[in-house]
Design an enzyme around this catalytic site. Sequence first.
Site, PDB file in Angstrom:
ATOM      1  N   ALA A   1      40.855 -47.259 -45.826  1.00  8.66           N
ATOM      2  CA  ALA A   1      42.069 -47.930 -45.359  1.00  8.66           C
ATOM      3  C   ALA A   1      43.157 -46.866 -45.282  1.00  8.66           C
ATOM      4  O   ALA A   1      43.072 -45.816 -45.927  1.00  8.66           O
ATOM      5  CB  ALA A   1      42.451 -49.044 -46.324  1.00  8.66           C
TER       6      ALA A   1
ATOM      7  N   GLY B   1      37.418 -48.377 -47.277  1.00 13.67           N
ATOM      8  CA  GLY B   1      37.230 -49.386 -46.229  1.00 13.67           C
ATOM      9  C   GLY B   1      36.112 -49.029 -45.262  1.00 13.67           C
ATOM     10  O   GLY B   1      35.517 -49.927 -44.637  1.00 13.67           O
TER      11      GLY B   1
ATOM     12  N   GLU C   1      33.082 -50.172 -46.895  1.00 12.88           N
ATOM     13  CA  GLU C   1      33.100 -51.647 -46.892  1.00 12.88           C
ATOM     14  C   GLU C   1      32.721 -52.208 -45.519  1.00 12.88           C
ATOM     15  O   GLU C   1      32.035 -53.223 -45.434  1.00 12.88           O
ATOM     16  CB  GLU C   1      34.480 -52.137 -47.354  1.00 12.88           C
ATOM     17  CG  GLU C   1      34.669 -51.891 -48.857  1.00 12.88           C
ATOM     18  CD  GLU C   1      36.117 -52.002 -49.319  1.00 12.88           C
ATOM     19  OE1 GLU C   1      36.989 -51.355 -48.711  1.00 12.88           O
ATOM     20  OE2 GLU C   1      36.373 -52.736 -50.293  1.00 12.88           O
TER      21      GLU C   1
ATOM     22  N   GLU D   1      38.651 -45.442 -54.277  1.00 12.63           N
ATOM     23  CA  GLU D   1      39.969 -46.061 -54.482  1.00 12.63           C
ATOM     24  C   GLU D   1      40.558 -45.792 -55.855  1.00 12.63           C
ATOM     25  O   GLU D   1      41.782 -45.671 -56.005  1.00 12.63           O
ATOM     26  CB  GLU D   1      39.881 -47.591 -54.254  1.00 12.63           C
ATOM     27  CG  GLU D   1      39.701 -48.001 -52.802  1.00 12.63           C
ATOM     28  CD  GLU D   1      38.256 -48.103 -52.363  1.00 12.63           C
ATOM     29  OE1 GLU D   1      37.367 -47.532 -53.038  1.00 12.63           O
ATOM     30  OE2 GLU D   1      38.003 -48.754 -51.342  1.00 12.63           O
TER      31      GLU D   1
HETATM   32  N1  COA Z   1      44.312 -42.796 -44.726  1.00 16.65           N
HETATM   33  C1  COA Z   1      45.200 -42.095 -44.005  1.00 16.65           C
HETATM   34  N2  COA Z   1      44.994 -40.848 -43.580  1.00 16.65           N
HETATM   35  C2  COA Z   1      43.817 -40.279 -43.888  1.00 16.65           C
HETATM   36  C3  COA Z   1      42.844 -40.941 -44.629  1.00 16.65           C
HETATM   37  C4  COA Z   1      43.131 -42.262 -45.060  1.00 16.65           C
HETATM   38  N3  COA Z   1      42.239 -42.990 -45.756  1.00 16.65           N
HETATM   39  N4  COA Z   1      41.787 -40.123 -44.807  1.00 16.65           N
HETATM   40  C5  COA Z   1      42.096 -38.978 -44.174  1.00 16.65           C
HETATM   41  N5  COA Z   1      43.328 -39.061 -43.619  1.00 16.65           N
HETATM   42  C6  COA Z   1      44.035 -38.036 -42.862  1.00 16.65           C
HETATM   43  C7  COA Z   1      44.527 -36.920 -43.779  1.00 16.65           C
HETATM   44  O1  COA Z   1      45.759 -37.296 -44.380  1.00 16.65           O
HETATM   45  C8  COA Z   1      44.672 -35.783 -42.799  1.00 16.65           C
HETATM   46  O2  COA Z   1      45.868 -35.947 -42.085  1.00 16.65           O
HETATM   47  P1  COA Z   1      46.798 -34.644 -41.740  1.00 16.65           P
HETATM   48  O3  COA Z   1      45.930 -33.812 -40.840  1.00 16.65           O
HETATM   49  O4  COA Z   1      47.961 -35.260 -41.042  1.00 16.65           O
HETATM   50  O5  COA Z   1      47.093 -33.992 -43.031  1.00 16.65           O
HETATM   51  C9  COA Z   1      43.514 -36.016 -41.827  1.00 16.65           C
HETATM   52  O6  COA Z   1      43.134 -37.391 -41.974  1.00 16.65           O
HETATM   53  C10 COA Z   1      42.304 -35.147 -42.142  1.00 16.65           C
HETATM   54  O7  COA Z   1      41.967 -35.336 -43.522  1.00 16.65           O
HETATM   55  P2  COA Z   1      41.836 -34.132 -44.566  1.00 16.65           P
HETATM   56  O8  COA Z   1      42.050 -34.682 -45.939  1.00 16.65           O
HETATM   57  O9  COA Z   1      42.708 -32.981 -44.165  1.00 16.65           O
HETATM   58  O10 COA Z   1      40.331 -33.709 -44.316  1.00 16.65           O
HETATM   59  P3  COA Z   1      39.305 -33.091 -45.393  1.00 16.65           P
HETATM   60  O11 COA Z   1      38.112 -32.681 -44.621  1.00 16.65           O
HETATM   61  O12 COA Z   1      39.987 -32.049 -46.236  1.00 16.65           O
HETATM   62  O13 COA Z   1      38.915 -34.303 -46.364  1.00 16.65           O
HETATM   63  C11 COA Z   1      38.313 -36.584 -46.875  1.00 16.65           C
HETATM   64  C12 COA Z   1      38.250 -35.443 -45.842  1.00 16.65           C
HETATM   65  C13 COA Z   1      37.739 -37.824 -46.193  1.00 16.65           C
HETATM   66  C14 COA Z   1      37.462 -36.221 -48.089  1.00 16.65           C
HETATM   67  C15 COA Z   1      39.780 -36.807 -47.288  1.00 16.65           C
HETATM   68  O14 COA Z   1      40.564 -36.957 -46.123  1.00 16.65           O
HETATM   69  C16 COA Z   1      39.979 -38.014 -48.149  1.00 16.65           C
HETATM   70  O15 COA Z   1      39.710 -37.974 -49.333  1.00 16.65           O
HETATM   71  N6  COA Z   1      40.506 -39.122 -47.549  1.00 16.65           N
HETATM   72  C17 COA Z   1      40.850 -40.310 -48.292  1.00 16.65           C
HETATM   73  C18 COA Z   1      39.604 -41.080 -48.660  1.00 16.65           C
HETATM   74  C19 COA Z   1      39.990 -42.315 -49.461  1.00 16.65           C
HETATM   75  O16 COA Z   1      40.519 -42.227 -50.542  1.00 16.65           O
HETATM   76  N7  COA Z   1      39.696 -43.482 -48.882  1.00 16.65           N
HETATM   77  C20 COA Z   1      39.948 -44.737 -49.514  1.00 16.65           C
HETATM   78  C21 COA Z   1      41.282 -45.241 -49.144  1.00 16.65           C
HETATM   79  S1  COA Z   1      41.569 -46.825 -49.910  1.00 16.65           S
END
Ligand code: COA
Length: 261
Positions: free
Chosen positions: A67, A112, A115, A135
């Site tokens: 999400a 999400g 999910e 989360e």
């Molecule tokens: N919501 C909003 N933005 C998100 C996102 C999310 N769930 N997941 C990734 N993004 C965005 C990042 O903020 C980043 O934006 P930016 O380029 O403006 O900084 C872009 O997507 C790329 O992500 P980044 O973190 O730079 O890539 P990465 O390869 O280093 O890591 C993940 C990838 C998926 C491991 C990492 O993005 C992450 O942990 N995301 C959140 C996952 C999460 O907690 N999901 C549950 C949410 S309830």
Amino acid sequence: MSYENITLEQPEAGVFLLTLRRPRALNALDSATLDELAHAIARVAADEQARVMLITGAGERAFVAGADIGEMQNFSPREARAFSEKGMRVMRALEALPVPVIALVNGYALGGGCEIALACDWILAAENAAFGQPEVSLGIPPGFGGTQRLPRRVGRALALELLTTGRQMKADEALRVGLANHVYPASELVQRGREMARAIASKGPLAVRLAKEAARRGENLDLGNACALETSLFALACATSDQKEGMRAFLEKRTPQFQGK
Ligand code: COA
């Protein structure tokens, strides 16, 4: 409704391909995307010619990275409730689609994203798929059904480990624990999904719908009632011309011509 964050295509008759497309956020789900998803799912649900739906994420890195954290960060409890309820409605609508829904997980399926994949009927994973419910790292539990569907899919002990450590599960482990049905090289994933969809679309359309209905509705019943439900749907199928055609074609050693009637 025109879509900005998803596309819904029909690459061949009866086969729908829904793609999540928010590249700047690794296809994360915000409210607008959830609204578009709900709309697209309703379109497929209303289409009597629909046979199967595939769901994937655009790009090579993510199915759906969760999400949208930017949208959620300042949520009041009231807003959080409304967001969770919206996500829950989308997951329920996916599950309730009368046709099989296959998740093609091409990278991160976190929060999400995991999910959504769990609300699909089964999962085909790319070799670079990574599943998880991270989360708790953000100070929240899952809100789109992960605490309920993950234990039902992989068992309570493993689900609770994943839900409380937030660790990611790679494709090979997902395959081993039954979260993914098959794992393919990333470059082949959509093609393999489409081949499976084509195989399903060649079967009796009503029979496919009845099989899904029996399995899904039966999940919440005791075995006796679930089997009684199957008997009713089996009997119903024998009122269709597809059943007559399917059996006649077998006995005449030819390919059946199903009409969906
Ligand atoms: N919501 C909003 N933005 C998100 C996102 C999310 N769930 N997941 C990734 N993004 C965005 C990042 O903020 C980043 O934006 P930016 O380029 O403006 O900084 C872009 O997507 C790329 O992500 P980044 O973190 O730079 O890539 P990465 O390869 O280093 O890591 C993940 C990838 C998926 C491991 C990492 O993005 C992450 O942990 N995301 C959140 C996952 C999460 O907690 N999901 C549950 C949410 S309830």
